[in-house]
Design an enzyme around this catalytic site. Structure first.
Site, PDB file in Angstrom:
ATOM      1  N   LYS A  47       0.835  -1.172   0.077  1.00 55.60           N
ATOM      2  CA  LYS A  47      -0.026   0.076   0.022  1.00 55.60           C
ATOM      3  C   LYS A  47       0.955   1.241  -0.066  1.00 55.60           C
ATOM      4  CE  LYS A  47      -2.949  -2.354   3.243  1.00 55.60           C
ATOM      5  NZ  LYS A  47      -3.238  -2.405   4.832  1.00 55.60           N
ATOM      6  N   GLY A  48       2.056   1.206   0.219  1.00 54.48           N
ATOM      7  CA  GLY A  48       3.073   2.286   0.374  1.00 54.48           C
ATOM      8  C   GLY A  48       2.907   3.309  -0.581  1.00 54.48           C
ATOM      9  N   ASP A 107      14.271  -0.028   0.895  1.00 49.70           N
ATOM     10  CA  ASP A 107      14.859  -0.126   2.174  1.00 49.70           C
ATOM     11  C   ASP A 107      16.487  -1.121   1.975  1.00 49.70           C
ATOM     12  OD1 ASP A 107      15.625  -0.534   4.967  1.00 49.70           O
ATOM     13  OD2 ASP A 107      13.386   0.283   5.374  1.00 49.70           O
ATOM     14  N   LYS A 135      17.007   4.100   1.230  1.00 57.58           N
ATOM     15  CA  LYS A 135      18.019   4.240   2.189  1.00 57.58           C
ATOM     16  C   LYS A 135      19.456   3.613   1.802  1.00 57.58           C
ATOM     17  CE  LYS A 135      14.617   3.782   5.958  1.00 57.58           C
ATOM     18  NZ  LYS A 135      14.276   2.773   6.888  1.00 57.58           N
ATOM     19  N   VAL A 157      11.204   5.536   9.012  1.00 56.44           N
ATOM     20  CA  VAL A 157      10.295   6.993   8.796  1.00 56.44           C
ATOM     21  C   VAL A 157       8.961   6.386   8.125  1.00 56.44           C
ATOM     22  CG1 VAL A 157      12.255   8.125   7.632  1.00 56.44           C
ATOM     23  CG2 VAL A 157      11.084   6.602   6.082  1.00 56.44           C
ATOM     24  N   ASP A 163       3.968   3.348   6.466  1.00 58.84           N
ATOM     25  CA  ASP A 163       3.244   3.024   7.652  1.00 58.84           C
ATOM     26  C   ASP A 163       4.241   2.404   8.813  1.00 58.84           C
ATOM     27  OD1 ASP A 163       3.601   0.283   6.448  1.00 58.84           O
ATOM     28  OD2 ASP A 163       2.498  -0.357   7.977  1.00 58.84           O
ATOM     29  N   ARG A 169       0.145   6.375   7.588  1.00 59.14           N
ATOM     30  CA  ARG A 169       0.162   6.484   5.863  1.00 59.14           C
ATOM     31  C   ARG A 169      -0.617   7.599   5.308  1.00 59.14           C
ATOM     32  NH1 ARG A 169       1.662   1.191   3.950  1.00 59.14           N
ATOM     33  NH2 ARG A 169       0.626  -0.389   5.186  1.00 59.14           N
TER      34      ARG A 169
HETATM   35  C1  PRP Z   1       7.643  -1.407   2.478  1.00 67.53           C
HETATM   36  C2  PRP Z   1       7.755  -0.421   1.330  1.00 67.53           C
HETATM   37  C3  PRP Z   1       8.234  -1.226   0.230  1.00 67.53           C
HETATM   38  C4  PRP Z   1       9.097  -2.019   1.059  1.00 67.53           C
HETATM   39  C5  PRP Z   1      10.432  -1.795   1.117  1.00 67.53           C
HETATM   40  O1  PRP Z   1       6.207  -2.002   2.140  1.00 67.53           O
HETATM   41  O2  PRP Z   1       6.447   0.210   1.164  1.00 67.53           O
HETATM   42  O3  PRP Z   1       7.444  -1.833  -0.435  1.00 67.53           O
HETATM   43  O4  PRP Z   1       8.649  -2.206   2.427  1.00 67.53           O
HETATM   44  O5  PRP Z   1      11.400  -2.638   1.933  1.00 67.53           O
HETATM   45  P1  PRP Z   1      12.530  -3.600   1.275  1.00 67.53           P
HETATM   46  O6  PRP Z   1      13.652  -2.566   0.440  1.00 67.53           O
HETATM   47  O7  PRP Z   1      13.387  -3.916   2.627  1.00 67.53           O
HETATM   48  O8  PRP Z   1      12.247  -4.774   0.897  1.00 67.53           O
HETATM   49  P2  PRP Z   1       5.539  -3.274   3.417  1.00 67.53           P
HETATM   50  O9  PRP Z   1       6.207  -4.411   2.932  1.00 67.53           O
HETATM   51  O10 PRP Z   1       5.860  -2.767   4.518  1.00 67.53           O
HETATM   52  O11 PRP Z   1       4.080  -3.152   2.725  1.00 67.53           O
HETATM   53  P3  PRP Z   1       3.251  -1.560   2.655  1.00 67.53           P
HETATM   54  O12 PRP Z   1       3.660  -1.030   1.297  1.00 67.53           O
HETATM   55  O13 PRP Z   1       1.927  -2.200   2.552  1.00 67.53           O
HETATM   56  O14 PRP Z   1       3.480  -0.733   3.949  1.00 67.53           O
HETATM   57 MG    MG Z   2       4.685  -1.319   5.515  1.00 71.14          MG
HETATM   58 MN    MN Z   3       5.364  -1.283   0.250  1.00 69.67          MN
END
Ligand code: PRP
Ligand code: MG
Ligand code: MN
Length: 183
Positions: A47-48, A107, A135, A157, A163, A169
């Site tokens: 969803k991010g 990340d 990052k 963050v 989130d 969000r």
């Molecule tokens: C978070 C973010 C990226 C991913 C990055 O999503 O939105 O999609 O993690 O992390 P990485 O580079 O370490 O793989 P998340 O899995 O938390 O789902 P969300 O988008 O629904 O919050």
């Molecule tokens: Mg997330």
């Molecule tokens: Mn995500």
């Protein structure tokens, strides 16, 4: 709103707006010719990426189509596990399409690395990535990323789609979370 939970503002609403406009110009430049006969397909990672995806789509001065995919990398924890699951797949075939993956943050890079392999196997005409945040100090696997908004320090963050345990969000800016929140 969320009084006391946000320790500092890292990227303001104005910063986000300006950077999105800048990226939109670059993307439009790069795709105008290639997408003259077939619209650019933005694939937002739920969803991010929702906030960035909708703002980027509106900033782009060329026709785009929107698709979403939901994958899960680390649920409500604050660091990646490398385990990626498809929660929602694309609705359409992307074979021979110019595809731009839109992410809120890279990340560890594990989600994107997996996603690139997955989408590449479907035979797109081209595949590239646009992320608002990255990052550099958290990266575990190097992924080629063509469009990056901001490189940020390795802090937790939230906001503008990002989130912690599904909260924050809806903040219009990106801030660091007070460690007391997840302690
Ligand atoms: C978070 C973010 C990226 C991913 C990055 O999503 O939105 O999609 O993690 O992390 P990485 O580079 O370490 O793989 P998340 O899995 O938390 O789902 P969300 O988008 O629904 O919050
Ligand atoms: Mg997330
Ligand atoms: Mn995500």
């Amino acid at each position: 709103m969320y009084d006391g939970d946000i320790a500092s503002t890292l990227v303001t609403e104005d910063d986000i707006r300006a950077k999105t406009a800048e990226l939109a110009v670059r993307i439009a430049d790069d795709y105008a010719e290639r997408c003259a006969t077939s619209d650019l397909l933005l694939v937002g990672v739920l969803k991010g990426a929702v906030m960035f995806m909708t703002d980027l789509a509106r900033a782009l001065p060329l026709p785009v189509q929107l698709e979403f995919m939901a994958v899960s990398s680390y649920g409500s924890a604050t660091s990646s596990s490398g385990v990626v699951r498809i929660l929602k797949d694309l609705d359409r075939d992307i074979a021979d399409r110019h595809v731009l993956i839109v992410e809120d943050i890279i990340d560890s890079g594990l989600t994107l690395s997996w996603l690139l392999k997955n989408l590449e196997s479907r035979g797109p005409a081209s595949l590239a990535v646009c992320t608002l945040l990255r990052k550099p100090d958290a990266v575990k696997v190097d992924v080629p990323v063509q469009y990056v908004g901001f490189d940020i320090p390795n802090e937790f963050v939230v906001g503008y789609g990002l989130d912690y345990a599904e909260r924050y969000r809806d903040l219009p800016f990106i801030g660091t979370l007070d460690p007391a929140v997840y302690a």
